[in-house]
Design an enzyme around this catalytic site. Structure first.
Site, PDB file in Angstrom:
ATOM      1  N   HIS A 121       0.828  -1.221   0.000  1.00  0.00           N
ATOM      2  CA  HIS A 121       0.000   0.000   0.000  1.00  0.00           C
ATOM      3  C   HIS A 121       0.861   1.269   0.000  1.00  0.00           C
ATOM      4  O   HIS A 121       0.504   2.265   0.626  1.00  0.00           O
ATOM      5  CB  HIS A 121      -0.950   0.028   1.206  1.00  0.00           C
ATOM      6  N   ASN A 133     -10.306  -2.819   2.376  1.00  0.00           N
ATOM      7  CA  ASN A 133      -9.947  -2.847   0.953  1.00  0.00           C
ATOM      8  C   ASN A 133     -11.191  -2.602   0.107  1.00  0.00           C
ATOM      9  O   ASN A 133     -12.311  -2.572   0.626  1.00  0.00           O
ATOM     10  CB  ASN A 133      -9.343  -4.206   0.585  1.00  0.00           C
ATOM     11  N   HIS A 136      -4.274   1.251  11.763  1.00  0.00           N
ATOM     12  CA  HIS A 136      -4.086  -0.003  12.510  1.00  0.00           C
ATOM     13  C   HIS A 136      -5.462  -0.619  12.802  1.00  0.00           C
ATOM     14  O   HIS A 136      -6.283   0.025  13.478  1.00  0.00           O
ATOM     15  CB  HIS A 136      -3.369   0.317  13.822  1.00  0.00           C
TER      16      HIS A 136
HETATM   17 FE1  HDE Z   1      -2.494  -4.732   5.616  1.00  0.00          FE
HETATM   18  N1  HDE Z   1      -0.695  -3.936   6.089  1.00  0.00           N
HETATM   19  N2  HDE Z   1      -1.839  -6.536   6.270  1.00  0.00           N
HETATM   20  N3  HDE Z   1      -4.229  -5.611   4.996  1.00  0.00           N
HETATM   21  N4  HDE Z   1      -3.137  -2.996   4.910  1.00  0.00           N
HETATM   22  C1  HDE Z   1      -0.329  -2.662   5.882  1.00  0.00           C
HETATM   23  O1  HDE Z   1       0.764  -1.323   7.449  1.00  0.00           O
HETATM   24  C2  HDE Z   1      -0.750  -6.745   7.032  1.00  0.00           C
HETATM   25  C3  HDE Z   1      -4.572  -6.915   5.139  1.00  0.00           C
HETATM   26  C4  HDE Z   1      -4.389  -2.690   4.453  1.00  0.00           C
HETATM   27  O2  HDE Z   1      -3.279   3.535   3.884  1.00  0.00           O
HETATM   28  C5  HDE Z   1       0.992  -2.333   6.502  1.00  0.00           C
HETATM   29  O3  HDE Z   1       1.173   0.857   7.761  1.00  0.00           O
HETATM   30  C6  HDE Z   1      -0.692  -8.112   7.465  1.00  0.00           C
HETATM   31  C7  HDE Z   1      -5.977  -7.108   4.903  1.00  0.00           C
HETATM   32  C8  HDE Z   1      -4.458  -1.315   4.047  1.00  0.00           C
HETATM   33  O4  HDE Z   1      -1.660   3.386   5.353  1.00  0.00           O
HETATM   34  C9  HDE Z   1       1.390  -3.628   7.208  1.00  0.00           C
HETATM   35  C10 HDE Z   1      -1.790  -8.719   6.912  1.00  0.00           C
HETATM   36  C11 HDE Z   1      -6.455  -5.861   4.587  1.00  0.00           C
HETATM   37  C12 HDE Z   1      -3.180  -0.801   4.297  1.00  0.00           C
HETATM   38  C13 HDE Z   1       0.240  -4.532   6.863  1.00  0.00           C
HETATM   39  C14 HDE Z   1      -2.506  -7.721   6.172  1.00  0.00           C
HETATM   40  C15 HDE Z   1      -5.358  -4.945   4.653  1.00  0.00           C
HETATM   41  C16 HDE Z   1      -2.390  -1.874   4.836  1.00  0.00           C
HETATM   42  C17 HDE Z   1       2.007  -1.756   5.576  1.00  0.00           C
HETATM   43  C18 HDE Z   1      -2.201 -10.178   7.011  1.00  0.00           C
HETATM   44  C19 HDE Z   1      -7.901  -5.481   4.199  1.00  0.00           C
HETATM   45  C20 HDE Z   1      -2.714   0.596   4.020  1.00  0.00           C
HETATM   46  C21 HDE Z   1       2.235  -0.339   6.025  1.00  0.00           C
HETATM   47  C22 HDE Z   1      -2.328 -10.646   8.324  1.00  0.00           C
HETATM   48  C23 HDE Z   1      -8.852  -5.698   5.243  1.00  0.00           C
HETATM   49  C24 HDE Z   1      -3.070   1.543   5.118  1.00  0.00           C
HETATM   50  C25 HDE Z   1       1.356  -0.160   7.147  1.00  0.00           C
HETATM   51  C26 HDE Z   1      -2.631   2.934   4.759  1.00  0.00           C
HETATM   52  C27 HDE Z   1      -1.059  -1.725   5.243  1.00  0.00           C
HETATM   53  C28 HDE Z   1       0.187  -5.784   7.325  1.00  0.00           C
HETATM   54  C29 HDE Z   1      -3.683  -8.018   5.431  1.00  0.00           C
HETATM   55  C30 HDE Z   1      -5.530  -3.553   4.354  1.00  0.00           C
HETATM   56  C31 HDE Z   1       2.730  -4.196   6.839  1.00  0.00           C
HETATM   57  C32 HDE Z   1       0.396  -8.728   8.315  1.00  0.00           C
HETATM   58  C33 HDE Z   1      -6.762  -8.418   5.012  1.00  0.00           C
HETATM   59  C34 HDE Z   1      -5.655  -0.588   3.480  1.00  0.00           C
HETATM   60  O5  HDE Z   1       1.446  -3.462   8.592  1.00  0.00           O
END
Ligand code: HDE
Length: 698
Positions: free
Chosen positions: A81, A154, A345
């Site tokens: 992202h 999402n 978060h």
């Molecule tokens: Fe994320 N995800 N994600 N994700 N995600 C990040 O956090 C992560 C997942 C989503 O505009 C990171 O600050 C793991 C699902 C959005 O700043 C990180 C898992 C969904 C955004 C991270 C998921 C998301 C992130 C990268 C599996 C939809 C952007 C930088 C367990 C419900 C937020 C950050 C923004 C961002 C981890 C799965 C949505 C690495 C470990 C499912 C919208 O922390």
């Protein structure tokens, strides 16, 4: 000292977040240039040297301070992202949701809660193009009076994997490949398809990614989903399962793949620009918030597990209850300070909202704070202005990198007597957070629940819910992506082990396009209880009218400026924006064109209208660029209007005389032509024209 003044000439809502940011806004108007230590700078052009042609001196603290700061201007981009665009706004609940939740911001329709929303693509780096095929992030921070609540979702309701432990594997596979850092912003490469063809639980989300949902027309017309099942808990402690939904008031639309690829080159900021310009114009994007509510007693009444993030709850089984509206009404002051530094978060919740045991959600609860520590340089990222709650926050956490708060007093521990025991705990009845008391009884074990085992039924349901054009797009997307895969065994595996289990016709069609043998019988396409969910088809999400559509008025010198103005006003009355597009920027009478034909091709518009004027339309008919402009609009199923000699341009482009969604006539018939054109443009695409476009070149 930095002086803070109100921004000039900018719309400034007075919401609580905007006010809380006020003391951080720095305006340079009328200010002397100074060092970070406040010293006024006399010469910002020359380094201090030993003689006019001599070496530079280390002593130059002004030059060193400036270069040192510059050297560290970048922070690590988000692992996923990374490319995002954001806006401020407000949220209001339509009526009290007290029966469902005690969350303060969902009680009072008179209460406005400030929000900050960041939309993003997943795969590409910060500088990648907006219109790539990808899932979009839709993350909302609600600055509530009880603390920040982040809805980090999402634009599709499901995810690729079921367990957080697989996330690094998935991300490594989808990201640009390790040896050559290719491709940028896309999934059409070996490692992505290798992974997903080996991991059948990805089948459902991959088919969403191959659908039109992954190439949205704009961020303003995208749905949003919380993906996981969450909980609402009311004041009595009664909990229910919920699924979050965002619904754009304008409806949901997508680009065509050919358009998306061309726009990526013509305007890589297409989505960012659209969002920014809409807000600057006062065309505030609106999204309604909805929830699907499921009683705990109904937890096991579905043909899938509510804790499985690869599944959605069909709206036909549980309707979406619309509970409020978010309006995005202010662009950020500073991209880096706000959009880059905002830290979302899923674990930022407030009383009245709680988690479930979805193993993907549980893993996310760890990841998001952890990632900010390296991205934002330590555990004090909550002090960055965009991340600060608007309510007070006092605790005994102290120090660490970049600490800004000057905690006053002797005590940084609890219990204490030296500070009268403050800050003190709050009982749940008075607003203290209390986790939902879920009964736990389990064996410590690494295992995937049997109830997570069906990976195909909902992928089958999704495919069967699509209209014919949407099905064709899905077939074309699989073919395009797998066609870029270099290892034949990966292509075969995706077709035989995955697609054949979704739908036989889909698998056969992709196999044929890839030159593979027809998949063998024996596959077991899924059998969802809801065979088809019409709510999933974008064609059922079209809202009547042309509000927020962009219309090209294709013209040239010699046209009647009064007619151009009349047309522009007529479209503006319907809420659309019409731009005058001409071969050059030379004025047409007293009217300045907005852009040139090559500078803003028809892929950047929703519809095209060619007014008359003999001299103008003759010039256009002779111009290859102008003919290509209308030809491409025709091929991309856009509404086309032509008035008077404007019709010459269409015939010069060899468009058929009669085609669906092409409105034309003499000037005397203006009202009829406009009516037909607006009706066709209101459909977003003229789907009935697909067959006629096959003979039209790209
Ligand atoms: Fe994320 N995800 N994600 N994700 N995600 C990040 O956090 C992560 C997942 C989503 O505009 C990171 O600050 C793991 C699902 C959005 O700043 C990180 C898992 C969904 C955004 C991270 C998921 C998301 C992130 C990268 C599996 C939809 C952007 C930088 C367990 C419900 C937020 C950050 C923004 C961002 C981890 C799965 C949505 C690495 C470990 C499912 C919208 O922390």
């Amino acid at each position: 000292m930095t002086k803070h003044k109100s921004p000039q000439g900018k719309h400034q809502p007075t919401d609580a977040k905007s006010q809380s940011l006020e003391s951080f806004r720095a305006h340079a108007d009328g200010e002397a240039l100074r060092t970070n230590q406040g010293v006024k700078i006399a010469d910002n052009q020359n380094t201090l040297r030993a003689g006019a042609r001599g070496p530079s001196l280390l002593e130059d603290f002004i030059m060193r301070e400036k270069i040192t700061h510059f050297d560290h201007e970048r922070i690590p981009e988000r692992i996923v992202h990374a490319r995002g665009s954001a806006a401020h706004g407000v949220f209001r609940v339509y009526e009290s949701q007290a029966e469902l939740t005690r969350a303060g911001f969902l009680q009072d329709p008179a209460k406005e809660t400030p929000v900050y929303v960041r939309f993003s693509t997943v795969q590409g780096p910060r500088g990648s193009s907006d219109t790539v095929r990808d899932i979009r992030g839709f993350a909302t921070k609600f600055y509530t009076d009880e603390g920040n609540f982040d809805l980090v979702g999402n634009n599709v309701p499901v995810f690729f994997i079921q367990d957080a432990i697989k996330f690094p594997d998935f991300v490594h596979a989808v990201k640009p490949e390790a040896p050559d850092e290719m491709p940028t912003g896309g999934t059409a490469h070996d490692t992505f398809w290798d992974f997903v063809s080996l991991v059948p639980e990805s089948a459902h989300t991959v088919i969403w990614a191959m659908s039109d949902r992954a190439i949205p027309r704009s961020l303003r017309t995208m749905e949003g989903f919380g993906v996981h099942t969450f909980r609402f808990v009311n004041a009595k402690g009664h909990a229910r399962f919920i699924k979050w939904h965002w619904r754009p008031v304008l409806g949901s639309y997508s680009l065509l793949w050919d358009e998306a690829q061309k726009i990526a080159g013509k305007d890589p900021d297409f989505h960012r620009r659209d969002l920014w310009e809409a807000i600057e114009r006062g065309d505030y994007p609106e999204f309604e918030l909805g929830v699907q509510v499921i009683e705990e007693s109904d937890e096991h009444k579905f043909d899938f597990d509510l804790l499985d993030p690869t599944k959605l709850v069909p709206e036909e089984e549980v309707p979406v209850k619309i509970i409020g509206k978010m309006t995005l009404n202010r662009n950020p002051d500073n991209f880096f300070a706000e959009t880059e530094q905002v830290a979302f978060h899923p674990g930022h919740i407030v009383p009245g909202i709680d988690f479930t045991n979805d193993p993907l959600l549980q893993g996310r609860l760890f990841s998001y704070t952890d990632t900010q520590i390296s991205r934002l340089g330590g555990p004090n990222f909550h002090e960055i202005p965009i991340n600060r709650p608007v309510c007070p926050y006092q605790n005994n956490q102290r120090d660490a990198m970049h600490r800004q708060t000057l905690n006053v007093g002797q005590a940084s521990y609890e219990p204490n007597s030296v500070s009268g025991g403050w800050p003190k705990e709050t009982q749940p009845k008075d607003g203290g957070f209390e986790s939902y008391q879920e009964r736990m009884d389990g064996v410590k074990i690494r295992v995937r629940s049997e109830s997570f085992a069906d990976h195909f039924s909902q992928a089958t349901m999704f495919y069967h819910s699509m209209s014919e054009p949407e099905k064709d797009h899905i077939k074309a997307a699989y073919t395009f992506e797998l066609g870029k895969v270099t290892k034949p065994e990966i292509r075969e595996r995706q077709v035989n082990a995955i697609l054949a289990n979704i739908d036989a016709d889909l698998a056969a069609s992709v196999a044929q396009a890839l030159g593979l043998p027809k998949p063998k019988a024996g596959a077991k396409p899924g059998k969802p209880r809801t065979a088809s969910s019409p709510a999933l088809s974008l064609l059922n999400r079209v809202q009547p009218g042309i509000k927020a559509r962009k219309i090209a008025l294709l013209t040239a010198p010699g046209a009647d400026p009064a007619m151009l103005t009349r047309l522009r006003d007529a479209f503006a009355l319907e809420g659309a924006t019409a731009l005058v597009i001409a071969p050059t920027l030379a004025p047409i009478g007293d009217l300045a064109p907005d852009a040139t034909i090559t500078g803003m091709p028809s892929v950047m518009f929703d519809a095209v209208f060619v007014p008359g004027g003999e001299k103008a339309t003759e010039a256009l008919a002779e111009s290859g660029d102008a003919r290509h402009f209308v030809l491409e609009a025709f091929k991309h199923l856009k509404a086309i209007g032509a008035l008077d000699t404007g019709r010459l341009v269409l015939s010069a482009a060899q468009l058929p005389d009669h085609a669906d969604g092409v409105a034309n006539g003499d000037e005397a018939e203006l009202e009829r032509v406009l009516k037909e054109f607006i009706e066709a443009a209101g459909q977003h695409r003229v789907w009935s024209r697909v067959a006629q476009t096959l003979a039209v070149p790209a």
